[in-house]
Design a protein around this motif. Structure first.
Motif, PDB file in Angstrom:
ATOM      1  N   MET A   1       0.837  -1.203   0.000  1.00  0.00           N
ATOM      2  CA  MET A   1       0.000   0.000   0.000  1.00  0.00           C
ATOM      3  C   MET A   1       0.867   1.247   0.000  1.00  0.00           C
ATOM      4  N   ASP A   2       0.294   2.326  -0.521  1.00  0.00           N
ATOM      5  CA  ASP A   2       0.995   3.604  -0.573  1.00  0.00           C
ATOM      6  C   ASP A   2       1.149   4.149   0.844  1.00  0.00           C
ATOM      7  N   THR A   3       2.323   4.609   1.193  1.00  0.00           N
ATOM      8  CA  THR A   3       2.570   5.122   2.543  1.00  0.00           C
ATOM      9  C   THR A   3       2.309   6.630   2.662  1.00  0.00           C
ATOM     10  N   THR A   4       1.876   7.274   1.587  1.00  0.00           N
ATOM     11  CA  THR A   4       1.543   8.698   1.665  1.00  0.00           C
ATOM     12  C   THR A   4       0.240   8.870   2.455  1.00  0.00           C
ATOM     13  N   GLU A   5       0.118  10.027   3.105  1.00  0.00           N
ATOM     14  CA  GLU A   5      -1.060  10.255   3.943  1.00  0.00           C
ATOM     15  C   GLU A   5      -2.292  10.524   3.089  1.00  0.00           C
ATOM     16  N   PHE A   6      -3.430  10.137   3.623  1.00  0.00           N
ATOM     17  CA  PHE A   6      -4.707  10.295   2.931  1.00  0.00           C
ATOM     18  C   PHE A   6      -5.069  11.774   2.796  1.00  0.00           C
ATOM     19  N   GLN A   7      -5.587  12.149   1.628  1.00  0.00           N
ATOM     20  CA  GLN A   7      -6.055  13.506   1.377  1.00  0.00           C
ATOM     21  C   GLN A   7      -7.520  13.449   0.939  1.00  0.00           C
ATOM     22  N   TYR A   8      -8.361  14.273   1.567  1.00  0.00           N
ATOM     23  CA  TYR A   8      -9.785  14.288   1.235  1.00  0.00           C
ATOM     24  C   TYR A   8     -10.025  15.005  -0.088  1.00  0.00           C
ATOM     25  N   ALA A   9     -10.923  14.439  -0.894  1.00  0.00           N
ATOM     26  CA  ALA A   9     -11.443  15.164  -2.057  1.00  0.00           C
ATOM     27  C   ALA A   9     -12.564  16.074  -1.570  1.00  0.00           C
ATOM     28  N   PRO A  10     -12.664  17.310  -2.053  1.00  0.00           N
ATOM     29  CA  PRO A  10     -13.693  18.234  -1.554  1.00  0.00           C
ATOM     30  C   PRO A  10     -15.106  17.701  -1.803  1.00  0.00           C
ATOM     31  N   LEU A  11     -15.988  17.990  -0.863  1.00  0.00           N
ATOM     32  CA  LEU A  11     -17.405  17.672  -1.027  1.00  0.00           C
ATOM     33  C   LEU A  11     -18.109  18.834  -1.708  1.00  0.00           C
ATOM     34  N   ASP A  12     -19.179  18.528  -2.415  1.00  0.00           N
ATOM     35  CA  ASP A  12     -20.008  19.561  -3.024  1.00  0.00           C
ATOM     36  C   ASP A  12     -20.919  20.132  -1.939  1.00  0.00           C
ATOM     37  N   ARG A  13     -20.595  21.322  -1.445  1.00  0.00           N
ATOM     38  CA  ARG A  13     -21.355  21.893  -0.334  1.00  0.00           C
ATOM     39  C   ARG A  13     -22.700  22.460  -0.769  1.00  0.00           C
ATOM     40  N   SER A  14     -22.970  22.476  -2.069  1.00  0.00           N
ATOM     41  CA  SER A  14     -24.281  22.934  -2.532  1.00  0.00           C
ATOM     42  C   SER A  14     -25.321  21.814  -2.477  1.00  0.00           C
ATOM     43  N   THR A  15     -24.874  20.586  -2.185  1.00  0.00           N
ATOM     44  CA  THR A  15     -25.781  19.442  -2.085  1.00  0.00           C
ATOM     45  C   THR A  15     -25.612  18.792  -0.716  1.00  0.00           C
ATOM     46  N   ARG A  16     -26.533  17.901  -0.383  1.00  0.00           N
ATOM     47  CA  ARG A  16     -26.463  17.186   0.896  1.00  0.00           C
ATOM     48  C   ARG A  16     -25.622  15.921   0.703  1.00  0.00           C
ATOM     49  N   THR A  17     -24.316  16.126   0.574  1.00  0.00           N
ATOM     50  CA  THR A  17     -23.382  15.049   0.275  1.00  0.00           C
ATOM     51  C   THR A  17     -22.635  14.637   1.536  1.00  0.00           C
ATOM     52  N   ILE A  18     -22.478  13.336   1.720  1.00  0.00           N
ATOM     53  CA  ILE A  18     -21.731  12.815   2.866  1.00  0.00           C
ATOM     54  C   ILE A  18     -20.787  11.704   2.391  1.00  0.00           C
ATOM     55  N   ARG A  19     -19.869  11.340   3.241  1.00  0.00           N
ATOM     56  CA  ARG A  19     -19.001  10.191   2.983  1.00  0.00           C
ATOM     57  C   ARG A  19     -19.408   9.049   3.910  1.00  0.00           C
ATOM     58  N   LEU A  20     -19.315   7.824   3.418  1.00  0.00           N
ATOM     59  CA  LEU A  20     -19.571   6.642   4.228  1.00  0.00           C
ATOM     60  C   LEU A  20     -18.348   5.740   4.179  1.00  0.00           C
ATOM     61  N   LEU A  21     -18.123   5.042   5.275  1.00  0.00           N
ATOM     62  CA  LEU A  21     -16.947   4.178   5.410  1.00  0.00           C
ATOM     63  C   LEU A  21     -17.372   2.712   5.405  1.00  0.00           C
ATOM     64  N   ARG A  22     -16.540   1.875   4.793  1.00  0.00           N
ATOM     65  CA  ARG A  22     -16.776   0.430   4.791  1.00  0.00           C
ATOM     66  C   ARG A  22     -15.463  -0.288   5.045  1.00  0.00           C
ATOM     67  N   PHE A  23     -15.524  -1.349   5.854  1.00  0.00           N
ATOM     68  CA  PHE A  23     -14.338  -2.172   6.094  1.00  0.00           C
ATOM     69  C   PHE A  23     -14.116  -3.088   4.902  1.00  0.00           C
ATOM     70  N   LEU A  24     -12.889  -3.127   4.405  1.00  0.00           N
ATOM     71  CA  LEU A  24     -12.564  -4.006   3.287  1.00  0.00           C
ATOM     72  C   LEU A  24     -12.299  -5.420   3.795  1.00  0.00           C
ATOM     73  N   PRO A  25     -12.598  -6.419   2.993  1.00  0.00           N
ATOM     74  CA  PRO A  25     -12.379  -7.810   3.421  1.00  0.00           C
ATOM     75  C   PRO A  25     -10.918  -8.041   3.782  1.00  0.00           C
ATOM     76  N   GLY A  26     -10.709  -8.804   4.826  1.00  0.00           N
ATOM     77  CA  GLY A  26      -9.348  -9.087   5.254  1.00  0.00           C
ATOM     78  C   GLY A  26      -9.306  -9.430   6.720  1.00  0.00           C
ATOM     79  N   PRO A  27      -8.160  -9.845   7.210  1.00  0.00           N
ATOM     80  CA  PRO A  27      -8.042 -10.258   8.610  1.00  0.00           C
ATOM     81  C   PRO A  27      -8.026  -9.097   9.599  1.00  0.00           C
ATOM     82  N   SER A  28      -7.811  -7.879   9.125  1.00  0.00           N
ATOM     83  CA  SER A  28      -7.685  -6.740  10.024  1.00  0.00           C
ATOM     84  C   SER A  28      -8.738  -5.691   9.710  1.00  0.00           C
ATOM     85  N   PHE A  29      -9.095  -4.895  10.733  1.00  0.00           N
ATOM     86  CA  PHE A  29     -10.097  -3.836  10.553  1.00  0.00           C
ATOM     87  C   PHE A  29      -9.468  -2.536  10.072  1.00  0.00           C
ATOM     88  N   VAL A  30      -8.159  -2.506   9.903  1.00  0.00           N
ATOM     89  CA  VAL A  30      -7.500  -1.226   9.632  1.00  0.00           C
ATOM     90  C   VAL A  30      -7.571  -0.821   8.166  1.00  0.00           C
TER      91      VAL A  30
END
Length: 488
Positions: A1-30
């Motif tokens: 995996m890339d070791t660079t830090e995560f950067q957020y893409a801007p949300l469209d503040r003119s709409t009711r936009t949200i982000r949702l998180l999902r755990f990817l399959p694997g032995p760890s929750f990270v």
């Protein structure tokens, strides 16, 4: 995996936009993935209600194949959320909304936009998980007690062993309900607006009503809280029960501030912003304030007072209620005392002047002196207790109060200017007739001329119609009675 830090893409503040998180399959929750949705078209999701903590974010997870650091309490929470199916909640493909991950906390504009949506986010969540933290201090015993209602059995057992068991249960549950979670500001709207709340502590998960049932059993007939129910937890449980039953109007900012204005948060402005999702307007001219992290606490104070003024919260009450709410708001925002006194003089002058005219159609000069004139004199460092020209003093007072953020409460400032003109005109007339103020305790007889009477009548008509007649110990004689000048 890339070791660079995560950067957020801007949300469209003119709409009711949200982000949702999902755990990817694997032995760890990270290993997690964030995806953007409009709130009206997003998949079902679980919302997390929890305490951030004050430690530095040192635990590493992966967001969209990039590094992201989180705090300890959230690290523990994620380890449990990844295993919710084992607790009978959710599926392996479940989506989650978690503020520290789904909001770019370094973008104040996005934070404000998402805070305005938080009431909707929690009300639309299929489940809200109230994460109390890892298991400790007998929390497993407390959670088992709530689930099995053992405290009811212990209540019926009058033997010494039963009493001892009940004390142990009370201590365990008291420790559970004393956790920082219940005194946190943001959980108020998160719990009150959620449809289905489950309490998660360690590996034990119980529905919220199990807490409510225990709390109800621990209320005495005169509704005093027992030691086993800390006040912060009891207030939250009581508020949710009454909100669900429709017994109490939890949409009024003044009531919410009185109940929850001392909640813990890292940003004092959140003691107002954390209640916005609960507010409802009762007046066509009022608009619920928006969360804005680019403005100061003083501006938040002014906007909140403007909203309550538009909602007509103060008009049915005497001026002391305006002062009480104003003080509660200032304390919630942690305004310095001198700042609060300087800025509240504007609203208190307006409301006290209205009240003195309202109470019986008379102008009570003793109350005007102590409620309006002396506070103005002290706050603005302008002498008003000796004869003066009202126009000059008006300009001095306005100049001293030029720090007031007019754009954040233009209506209050406009009413203050109008009230100040009338107040200083009336008071300058009085002080010219009685420069030593020797006649303040007794009835006063000097007449208001027609321009002054017209101005006071306009204020009386505009703000104070249909108010209950009250008794004031200081009266002026018949010439001061407020009557329609056009009828003379």
């Amino acid at each position: 995996m890339d070791t660079t830090e995560f950067q957020y893409a801007p949300l469209d503040r003119s709409t009711r936009t949200i982000r949702l998180l999902r755990f990817l399959p694997g032995p760890s929750f990270v290993d997690c993935k964030l995806k953007t949705y409009t709130i009206d078209e997003c998949p079902r999701y679980i919302a997390l209600s929890y305490v951030w903590g004050t430690d530095e974010p040192t635990h590493k997870i992966w967001l969209n194949n990039r590094v992201f650091f989180i705090r300890t309490n959230l690290w523990h929470a994620l380890s449990k959320l990844a295993n919710l199916p084992r607790l009978g909640l959710g599926t392996k493909r479940e989506y989650f909304w978690i503020d520290a991950l789904c909001i770019n906390q370094n973008d104040p504009l996005e934070r404000g936009h998402q805070v305005d949506l938080m009431g909707l986010i929690f009300s639309k969540a299929c489940i809200t998980i109230a994460w109390l933290g890892p298991a400790e201090d007998g929390s497993d015993f407390a959670m088992e007690t709530l689930a099995t209602h053992l405290y009811l059995v212990a209540e019926e057992d009058k033997a010494l062993s039963g009493q001892k068991l009940r004390r142990e249960m009370d201590r365990a549950i008291h420790s559970l309900l004393s956790r920082d979670y219940f005194s946190r500001m943001w959980i108020v709207q998160e719990i009150l607006l959620s449809r289905n709340v489950w309490v998660l502590c360690g590996s034990k998960c119980r529905p919220w009503p199990s807490l409510s049932r225990y709390a109800e059993r621990n209320l005495t007939p005169n509704h005093n809280f027992q030691p086993s129910i800390p006040n912060a937890a009891q207030a939250l449980i009581t508020a949710r029960n009454s909100l669900l039953s429709g017994k109490y109007p939890w949409h009024s900012l003044d009531i919410l501030l009185m109940w929850f204005g001392a909640g813990k948060c890292s940003d004092a402005r959140d003691r107002v912003y954390g209640l916005l999702g609960l507010l409802k307007t009762t007046s066509q001219q009022s608009t619920i304030p928006q969360a804005d992290y680019t403005i100061s606490a003083v501006q938040v104070y002014c906007r909140a007072m403007a909203f309550m003024q538009d909602e007509q919260i103060f008009l049915p009450n005497d001026p002391s209620y305006c002062e009480e709410v104003s003080t509660a708001l200032a304390n919630a925002l942690e305004l310095p005392r001198n700042t609060h006194e300087s800025i509240s003089i504007i609203s208190t002058t307006v409301f006290h002047f209205r009240y003195e005219i309202k109470t019986s159609g008379y102008c009570g000069f003793s109350e005007l002196l102590h409620r309006c004139i002396l506070p103005l004199q002290e706050t603005c460092d302008v002498k008003l207790t000796s004869p003066f020209r009202y126009g000059k003093k008006y300009k001095e007072v306005i100049r001293k109060l030029d720090f007031f953020p007019v754009d954040d409460n233009p209506r209050m400032w406009s009413e203050f200017e109008e009230t100040l003109r009338s107040l200083l005109r009336v008071w300058s007339d009085y002080i010219r007739h009685d420069p030593k103020m020797e006649r303040i305790p007794s009835k006063l007889t000097f007449p208001l001329d027609k321009p002054h009477r017209n101005r006071v009548w306009a204020i009386y008509q505009r703000f104070l119609q249909n108010t209950k007649l009250l008794i004031d110990e200081v009266r002026v004689t018949a010439p001061y009675q407020i009557t329609n000048p056009s009828c003379k």
